[in-house]
Design a protein around this motif. Structure first.
Motif, PDB file in Angstrom:
ATOM      1  N   THR A   1     -60.004  79.100 -12.174  1.00 58.70           N
ATOM      2  CA  THR A   1     -59.510  77.722 -12.004  1.00 58.70           C
ATOM      3  C   THR A   1     -60.594  76.754 -12.473  1.00 58.70           C
ATOM      4  N   LYS A   2     -60.216  75.534 -12.736  1.00 54.46           N
ATOM      5  CA  LYS A   2     -61.180  74.546 -13.225  1.00 54.46           C
ATOM      6  C   LYS A   2     -60.914  73.191 -12.612  1.00 54.46           C
ATOM      7  N   ASP A   3     -62.003  72.445 -12.347  1.00 60.40           N
ATOM      8  CA  ASP A   3     -61.856  71.051 -11.945  1.00 60.40           C
ATOM      9  C   ASP A   3     -61.727  70.199 -13.204  1.00 60.40           C
ATOM     10  N   VAL A   4     -60.930  69.169 -13.132  1.00 61.42           N
ATOM     11  CA  VAL A   4     -60.995  68.140 -14.174  1.00 61.42           C
ATOM     12  C   VAL A   4     -61.805  67.008 -13.556  1.00 61.42           C
ATOM     13  N   LEU A   5     -63.015  66.793 -14.053  1.00 62.90           N
ATOM     14  CA  LEU A   5     -63.917  65.825 -13.441  1.00 62.90           C
ATOM     15  C   LEU A   5     -63.575  64.404 -13.878  1.00 62.90           C
ATOM     16  N   PRO A   6     -63.972  63.418 -13.045  1.00 59.14           N
ATOM     17  CA  PRO A   6     -63.601  62.030 -13.360  1.00 59.14           C
ATOM     18  C   PRO A   6     -63.966  61.596 -14.789  1.00 59.14           C
ATOM     19  N   ALA A   7     -65.092  62.099 -15.290  1.00 58.63           N
ATOM     20  CA  ALA A   7     -65.506  61.656 -16.630  1.00 58.63           C
ATOM     21  C   ALA A   7     -64.637  62.259 -17.730  1.00 58.63           C
ATOM     22  N   ASP A   8     -63.905  63.335 -17.407  1.00 62.44           N
ATOM     23  CA  ASP A   8     -63.097  64.011 -18.438  1.00 62.44           C
ATOM     24  C   ASP A   8     -61.613  63.743 -18.319  1.00 62.44           C
ATOM     25  N   ALA A   9     -61.215  63.151 -17.197  1.00 62.72           N
ATOM     26  CA  ALA A   9     -59.776  63.036 -16.908  1.00 62.72           C
ATOM     27  C   ALA A   9     -59.032  62.258 -17.992  1.00 62.72           C
ATOM     28  N   TYR A  10     -59.741  61.328 -18.662  1.00 59.40           N
ATOM     29  CA  TYR A  10     -59.036  60.535 -19.684  1.00 59.40           C
ATOM     30  C   TYR A  10     -58.521  61.403 -20.818  1.00 59.40           C
ATOM     31  N   ARG A  11     -59.182  62.535 -21.086  1.00 60.46           N
ATOM     32  CA  ARG A  11     -58.731  63.430 -22.157  1.00 60.46           C
ATOM     33  C   ARG A  11     -57.375  64.036 -21.767  1.00 60.46           C
ATOM     34  N   TRP A  12     -57.255  64.402 -20.503  1.00 61.84           N
ATOM     35  CA  TRP A  12     -55.983  64.941 -19.996  1.00 61.84           C
ATOM     36  C   TRP A  12     -54.904  63.878 -20.031  1.00 61.84           C
ATOM     37  N   GLN A  13     -55.285  62.682 -19.574  1.00 58.06           N
ATOM     38  CA  GLN A  13     -54.307  61.593 -19.546  1.00 58.06           C
ATOM     39  C   GLN A  13     -53.806  61.292 -20.951  1.00 58.06           C
ATOM     40  N   TYR A  14     -54.710  61.394 -21.920  1.00 57.95           N
ATOM     41  CA  TYR A  14     -54.328  61.126 -23.302  1.00 57.95           C
ATOM     42  C   TYR A  14     -53.292  62.147 -23.781  1.00 57.95           C
ATOM     43  N   VAL A  15     -53.611  63.435 -23.586  1.00 60.16           N
ATOM     44  CA  VAL A  15     -52.689  64.488 -24.057  1.00 60.16           C
ATOM     45  C   VAL A  15     -51.344  64.380 -23.333  1.00 60.16           C
ATOM     46  N   GLU A  16     -51.410  64.193 -22.017  1.00 58.93           N
ATOM     47  CA  GLU A  16     -50.153  64.066 -21.262  1.00 58.93           C
ATOM     48  C   GLU A  16     -49.382  62.811 -21.678  1.00 58.93           C
ATOM     49  N   GLY A  17     -50.115  61.747 -21.963  1.00 59.66           N
ATOM     50  CA  GLY A  17     -49.479  60.490 -22.392  1.00 59.66           C
ATOM     51  C   GLY A  17     -48.756  60.679 -23.722  1.00 59.66           C
TER      52      GLY A  17
END
Ligand code: ATP
Ligand code: MG
Length: 428
Positions: free
Chosen positions: A8-24
């Protein structure tokens, strides 16, 4: 110290924007294709996956997180998204409404796998399901959606398509597969020996080197398609041409789930090796009936979000930078810091991305911090700024000096027009 569970992996606050971008981008693309979101529970009755995913699949034979809850029910954390969406489609009578029903989901997925790069025990999928349309144009639309998403993300991938026919043409093919594999049985892995007996089609899906060598020369399903399935596959190719989508035909693709019929496809990147399949899907006309619903054709796909991010990273695709605070308020002394606090909150009320200090930093350290968080402007509040205001109403009346971080130019702005000033800056 308690560590994160393996795989499993944490998505850390500094990286979350990358996830938000892909999901967006995924949500935006789904919208362009007129899909609506569905959210189903993270856990379901185990029975759903046994019937929906198929009991000869890797997922069901060895990868599911299954447990008994306190009411002694067998519960499983979802190992994929389609079964839950199909369950919900049936349970909520969505098939009685306007067809087709086009939906997408973004969900965590759980599989007990051997963790490695691009292979986790909890990962995330963006998936798409279209229920009710049997024509190959629906298959092509779903493929086109995946293609649009991958292109919008800046990925270079190859599309491979195949048809695995329907149960009637597969009977003849399974027989041919058995005849082909019978003399090679000794050379196959343990799992494939079981697949040979239970579901020979699965032999083509093995990732073991030795098995892959053997199945390279296996008969092709495409030579065994019944006239209707062959026609569907021809129609798919014609619709893909209309959509301007390039593809390769790969008769080895069978996909990892048992419910597929006719069309199956994968989008593959050569950049991350064995885990290069970023997206896989196909048609599953038998699933709804299998789960007890009135039979309805369906087609869909799922893309692994971690794998999308991995391929984007390894191919140097740029993700748009995260938004930065437009303004940072720095206070010279305790009184000024209170003012900085009040102004920061006031600007946030006006919809401006603002920040101030909460660590009792010196003015110099506040500047450093503002630089670190890449604030666009710094507003220094000193005695002079406070004095220039009318006491009871200083928020509205005072003037502030605004320093631009980059150029060190400064200008005066009234407290009263601060929100307007920054709203304009935002638009620039
Ligand atoms: P693979 O052949 O890589 O095991 P799969 O056939 O099991 O993939 P699907 O069940 O079709 O994959 O899932 C769709 C997508 O989910 C895959 O294309 C991949 O991007 C992603 N995926 C599958 N398993 C994992 C995993 N363990 N960790 C991260 N992503 C995964
Ligand atoms: Mg797998």
């Amino acid at each position: 110290m308690i560590n994160i569970p393996k795989g499993t992996k944490d998505v850390l606050p500094a990286d979350a924007y990358r996830w938000q971008y892909v999901e967006g981008v995924a949500r935006e693309t789904a919208k362009l294709y007129n899909l609506k979101e569905i959210r189903t529970p993270v856990f379901e009755h185990t029975e759903l996956f046994l019937r929906g995913v198929g009991d000869t699949t890797d997922i069901v034979t060895k990868e599911m997180y299954t447990f008994r809850d306190k009411g002694d029910r067998s519960i499983t954390l979802k190992p994929e998204g389609t079964a839950g969406a199909a369950r919900s489609f049936i349970e909520n009578g969505l098939g009685n409404g306007v067809l087709p029903v086009k939906m997408y989901y973004v969900t965590p997925v759980f599989r007990y796998e051997r963790p490695q790069a691009g292979r986790l025990r909890e990962f995330h999928q963006f998936g798409v399901e279209v229920f009710g349309a049997k024509g190959a144009d629906a298959d092509a639309e779903v493929i086109s959606l995946a293609d649009s998403l991958l292109k919008r993300l800046g990925l270079k991938v190859k599309l491979r398509i195949n048809s695995i026919g329907c149960p009637s043409c597969r009977a003849a093919y399974n027989k041919a597969l058995k005849e082909y594999f019978a003399p090679h049985l000794d050379g196959l892995c343990y799992d494939c020996k079981a697949r040979f007996e239970k579901n020979p089609l699965r032999l083509l899906d093995c990732k073991e080197e030795e098995c892959r060598k053997i199945n390279a020369h296996a008969p092709s399903i495409l030579d065994y398609l019944c006239p209707e399935c062959a026609e569907h596959f021809e129609a798919l190719k014609a619709y893909l041409a209309l959509a301007g989508i390039e593809y390769e035909i790969d008769p080895r693709i069978v996909r990892g789930l048992d419910y597929y019929t006719r069309t199956v496809f994968e989008f593959v990147s050569d950049d991350i090796g064995a885990q290069g399949t970023v997206c896989g899907g196909g048609r599953y006309d038998g699933l709804i009936g299998e789960l007890g619903g009135a039979p309805a054709p369906a087609v869909g796909f799922a893309a692994g979000i971690e794998r999308l991010l991995l391929v984007m990273e390894s191919t140097g695709v740029k993700i748009p930078e995260e938004e930065k605070p437009l303004v940072y308020f720095a206070g010279m002394d305790a009184e000024c810091r209170k003012k900085a606090f009040a102004l920061t909150i006031a600007l946030r009320h006006a919809g401006i991305y603002a920040e101030t200090d909460h660590m009792e930093r010196s003015i110099k350290a506040q500047f450093k911090y503002a630089d670190k968080i890449k604030a666009g402007k710094v507003i220094i509040l000193g005695e002079e700024e406070l004095d220039s205001g009318v006491c009871q109403n200083e928020l509205q009346e005072g003037a502030m000096s605004v320093k631009c971080m980059a150029s060190s130019e400064s200008e005066k702005v009234d407290f009263s027009s601060a929100a307007e000033y920054f709203r304009k800056k935002k638009g620039e």
